[in-house]
Motif scaffolding. Structure first.
Motif, mmCIF file in Angstrom:
data_model
loop_
_atom_site.group_PDB
_atom_site.id
_atom_site.type_symbol
_atom_site.label_atom_id
_atom_site.label_comp_id
_atom_site.label_asym_id
_atom_site.label_seq_id
_atom_site.Cartn_x
_atom_site.Cartn_y
_atom_site.Cartn_z
ATOM 1 N N TRP A 489 0.853 -1.186 0.000
ATOM 2 C CA TRP A 489 0.000 0.000 0.000
ATOM 3 C C TRP A 489 0.887 1.232 0.000
ATOM 4 N N LYS A 490 0.729 2.047 -1.026
ATOM 5 C CA LYS A 490 1.528 3.268 -1.159
ATOM 6 C C LYS A 490 3.014 2.946 -1.015
ATOM 7 N N ASN A 491 3.709 3.521 0.009
ATOM 8 C CA ASN A 491 5.146 3.275 0.129
ATOM 9 C C ASN A 491 5.468 2.192 1.151
ATOM 10 N N GLU A 492 4.486 1.328 1.446
ATOM 11 C CA GLU A 492 4.685 0.273 2.444
ATOM 12 C C GLU A 492 4.495 -1.110 1.815
ATOM 13 N N VAL A 493 5.393 -2.014 2.173
ATOM 14 C CA VAL A 493 5.271 -3.421 1.790
ATOM 15 C C VAL A 493 5.305 -4.250 3.062
ATOM 16 N N LEU A 494 4.382 -5.171 3.161
ATOM 17 C CA LEU A 494 4.313 -6.045 4.326
ATOM 18 C C LEU A 494 4.683 -7.459 3.912
ATOM 19 N N LEU A 495 5.668 -8.024 4.588
ATOM 20 C CA LEU A 495 6.036 -9.431 4.391
ATOM 21 C C LEU A 495 5.464 -10.230 5.550
ATOM 22 N N VAL A 496 4.622 -11.197 5.233
ATOM 23 C CA VAL A 496 4.023 -12.065 6.250
ATOM 24 C C VAL A 496 4.502 -13.488 6.010
ATOM 25 N N VAL A 497 5.085 -14.081 7.040
ATOM 26 C CA VAL A 497 5.556 -15.468 6.977
ATOM 27 C C VAL A 497 5.057 -16.172 8.226
ATOM 28 N N VAL A 498 4.405 -17.304 8.062
ATOM 29 C CA VAL A 498 3.908 -18.047 9.223
ATOM 30 C C VAL A 498 4.483 -19.458 9.236
ATOM 31 N N LYS A 551 13.368 -15.757 11.343
ATOM 32 C CA LYS A 551 13.351 -16.771 12.402
ATOM 33 C C LYS A 551 11.940 -16.860 12.965
ATOM 34 N N LEU A 552 11.396 -18.068 12.944
ATOM 35 C CA LEU A 552 10.004 -18.283 13.345
ATOM 36 C C LEU A 552 9.918 -19.305 14.469
ATOM 37 N N PRO A 553 9.486 -18.913 15.651
ATOM 38 C CA PRO A 553 9.217 -19.901 16.694
ATOM 39 C C PRO A 553 8.108 -20.863 16.253
ATOM 40 N N ALA A 554 7.969 -21.954 16.980
ATOM 41 C CA ALA A 554 6.895 -22.909 16.689
ATOM 42 C C ALA A 554 5.540 -22.199 16.714
ATOM 43 N N TYR A 555 4.659 -22.585 15.802
ATOM 44 C CA TYR A 555 3.288 -22.060 15.754
ATOM 45 C C TYR A 555 3.269 -20.530 15.874
ATOM 46 N N SER A 556 3.899 -19.867 14.931
ATOM 47 C CA SER A 556 3.979 -18.411 15.031
ATOM 48 C C SER A 556 4.001 -17.786 13.646
ATOM 49 N N GLY A 557 4.182 -16.486 13.626
ATOM 50 C CA GLY A 557 4.311 -15.782 12.365
ATOM 51 C C GLY A 557 4.958 -14.431 12.571
ATOM 52 N N LYS A 558 5.466 -13.889 11.498
ATOM 53 C CA LYS A 558 6.049 -12.552 11.501
ATOM 54 C C LYS A 558 5.271 -11.681 10.512
ATOM 55 N N MET A 559 5.053 -10.439 10.924
ATOM 56 C CA MET A 559 4.426 -9.452 10.051
ATOM 57 C C MET A 559 5.377 -8.262 9.997
ATOM 58 N N LEU A 560 6.167 -8.198 8.917
ATOM 59 C CA LEU A 560 7.272 -7.250 8.811
ATOM 60 C C LEU A 560 6.925 -6.168 7.792
ATOM 61 N N LYS A 561 6.755 -4.948 8.302
ATOM 62 C CA LYS A 561 6.363 -3.833 7.436
ATOM 63 C C LYS A 561 7.584 -3.016 7.028
ATOM 64 N N PHE A 562 7.801 -2.915 5.724
ATOM 65 C CA PHE A 562 8.897 -2.132 5.161
ATOM 66 C C PHE A 562 8.328 -0.791 4.680
ATOM 67 N N SER A 563 8.706 0.289 5.351
ATOM 68 C CA SER A 563 8.289 1.628 4.945
ATOM 69 C C SER A 563 9.468 2.274 4.231
ATOM 70 N N PHE A 564 9.320 2.470 2.942
ATOM 71 C CA PHE A 564 10.467 2.906 2.141
ATOM 72 C C PHE A 564 10.817 4.357 2.403
ATOM 73 N N LEU A 565 12.109 4.576 2.615
ATOM 74 C CA LEU A 565 12.614 5.892 2.935
ATOM 75 C C LEU A 565 12.717 6.729 1.664
ATOM 76 N N HIS A 566 12.425 7.998 1.788
ATOM 77 C CA HIS A 566 12.554 8.890 0.641
ATOM 78 C C HIS A 566 14.012 9.241 0.432
ATOM 79 N N LYS A 567 14.417 9.404 -0.829
ATOM 80 C CA LYS A 567 15.806 9.736 -1.141
ATOM 81 C C LYS A 567 16.119 11.150 -0.681
#
Length: 567
Positions: A489-498, A551-567
């Motif tokens: 969305w816009k300047n944000e990318v979310l990586l979700v891994v479970v 790195k994912l603990p047992a029965y878990s997930g990560k939701m990692l939001k990348f907000s891109f920096l302006h030059k």
């Protein structure tokens, strides 16, 4: 500009939510086991529900239904016990569409005003109200004593000599007496009598429903002549349509914000096409359909005008199988692929009153696999997500309450109290002091997740990109037990891994060049990285050149939001 929120629905049975009676007995009466009341939803209780990220509360079992409890002293007709399931009765066997379940009121004579007060309190707490609309069937002894005198009752003017008539509200079996060919364990010294027999709610078109049928209900007639090839008689508006419109408008006028429509696909889509726009013209309400046939999804959305449909046979069934180790996580990709164009109209869930509890012995046997399952269900789409009261506490649903037996569900038929909810309630303090550390931790996890998905624009409005095809041959990623996707969305990318695995895992996720093109973001551009479930921040980047390590603990997930920096 007002921020958009994702709908997060909290389904709850008032009957057992506020019931603090310890040690309920199997098949216990109201006097023995007690019952929850609307008043248990205090401003404090509602604020604690809202803390979970909830936007809508679905109060289940609000409308008066058949019961074995005797309320004749309050002017309510008694139901014959042979056609009531359980001591409390099924909330889906409505016996008066214009009245409130007397179980739920402190002052039974004021039950409607107590419901109206509950609606008001819920709104003041910043949440909306959903109730059930049960259009396909009613209790066998349906009779409205609360309707206004000018409102014609269901069946009041039916011609019972006809099996089918477009102006009849019920279907009849002329000349036949209803016969229950099983022991209904009735409490009366006289048998239940019904002549002529009415057709049973689950389209059982003879006078001999079995114990496995919806024998406590009768089918409503929407103008479809099932006895003669299913011919539709819609040229003139069937009488039942008009009466159902009046009922929907009655509840909408009480401040209800939405209807969860029970077994909506058993009612002709032409009715929904006619009724929903009329209700929406008068009140801004949402309609959620319980529909299980994927071939009918688009029909009930586009023709029927439903806002949302259950995603049961797709996402729920698939994620359940993955959680139980019966299917690879990569199967989840087929769910969104099959819903091309209507994904935004689906309602995702892992539990509701019809399904077994995640932590039950009949499902995962443990609440923890529900965490990756819930992350997927809540975060992969823009559409609503629902949890069932007690799910956030790891409620196991393993009590043998009565009619329903020990089946991994929390009973909808019996008077009962739920230990995990009693411990969270803690005599109205709602501080969770009596919860175990594991239960408290689980609730905190649900609260973090649901608040994130409710409010993060990248989830509420963002595009979706599945990463499973890009990792099918990845030796450091197990598509059987891990699932990964991107949102943008816009300047944000979310990586979700479970991680659905019972062991901790370190995975390397390939981000293909096609993802950068499809989502229109720059390869290897520095970004502020926020772990949405922990709040931790750092600087990182995504690139096609090498996999991203998680790195994912047992029965878990990560939701990692990348907000891109302006030059």
């Amino acid at each position: 500009m007002e921020q958009k929120n994702k709908m997060v629905i909290y389904q709850v049975f008032p009957r057992w939510f506020g019931n603090l009676r310890p040690s309920p007995v199997m098949n216990g009466s109201l006097a023995e086991n007690g019952v929850g009341k609307f008043s248990a939803f205090t401003p404090l209780a509602l604020s604690k529900i809202k803390e979970l990220g909830v936007t809508h509360v679905w109060y289940t079992g609000v409308i008066e239904h058949a019961t074995k409890t005797d309320y004749t002293m309050f002017g309510i007709r008694k139901d014959h016990s042979a056609v009531v399931k359980g001591k409390a009765g099924s909330p889906y066997a409505i016996k008066d569409y214009y009245d409130i379940d007397p179980d739920l009121a402190d002052n039974i004579q004021n039950r409607m005003s107590e419901f109206e007060d509950l609606v008001k309190r819920t709104h003041e707490a910043g949440m909306k109200v959903i109730i059930d609309f049960v259009p396909n069937h009613v209790a066998r002894q349906y009779f409205s004593d609360a309707r206004e005198p000018f409102v014609e009752d269901l069946g009041q003017t039916d011609n019972v000599s006809k099996a089918f008539d477009v102006n009849n509200n019920f279907y009849y079996l002329p000349g036949q007496t209803l016969t229950l060919r099983f022991d209904p364990q009735r409490e009366e010294d006289f048998a239940y009598s019904e002549f002529p027999a009415k057709v049973t709610g689950n389209n059982h078109f003879d006078a001999y429903p079995s114990q496995n049928d919806w024998y406590e209900t009768v089918k409503l007639n929407y103008g479809v002549d099932y006895m003669h090839g299913g011919a539709c008689h819609f040229n003139t508006i069937p009488n039942t349509w008009e009466k159902m419109l009046e009922i929907l408008l009655f509840w909408a006028d009480k401040g209800v914000d939405g209807f969860r429509c029970d077994m909506a696909e058993m009612v002709p889509v032409e009715f929904w096409n006619w009724v929903i726009p009329q209700v929406k013209k008068v009140r801004d309400v949402i309609f959620i359909a319980e529909v299980y046939n994927p071939d009918e999804y688009r029909n009930y959305i586009y023709t029927g005008h439903f806002d949302y449909l259950y995603d049961k046979v797709g996402l729920y069934d698939t994620v359940r199988a993955v959680m139980c180790g019966q299917a690879p996580a990569s199967n989840i990709s087929h769910c969104w692929q099959s819903l091309e164009g209507i994904q935004k109209n689906m309602l995702n869930f892992l539990e509701n009153h019809d399904e077994q509890r995640v932590a039950s012995d009949f499902f995962a046997g443990d609440a923890r696999p529900g965490i990756p399952g819930m992350i997927v269900s809540a975060a992969m789409n823009t559409n609503p997500v629902m949890i069932y009261s007690g799910q956030e506490l790891g409620e196991r649903g393993m009590d043998a309450e009565g009619f329903s037996g020990r089946d991994g569900r929390t009973t909808i038929f019996d008077y009962w109290s739920v230990e995990s909810l009693r411990n969270w309630n803690n005599n109205g303090l709602f501080d969770g002091a009596k919860l175990t550390p594991a239960e408290r931790s689980l609730r905190e996890m649900y609260a973090k997740l649901l608040n994130v998905v409710r409010s993060e624009p990248v989830i509420v409005e963002g595009a979706f990109y599945d990463l499973m095809y890009a990792n099918s041959g990845n030796p450091y990623f197990n598509p059987n037990r891990q699932y990964a996707f991107l949102r943008k969305w816009k300047n944000e990318v979310l990586l979700v891994v479970v991680n659905f695995d019972r062991a901790d895992q370190c995975v390397w996720v390939n981000i293909p060049v096609e993802a950068f093109k499809a989502l229109d973001f720059e390869d290897n551009k520095p970004a502020e990285l926020t772990d949405l479930l922990t709040g931790e921040t750092t600087i990182s980047t995504l690139t096609d050149a090498y996999p991203y390590q998680v790195k994912l603990p047992a029965y878990s997930g990560k939701m990692l939001k990348f907000s891109f920096l302006h030059k």
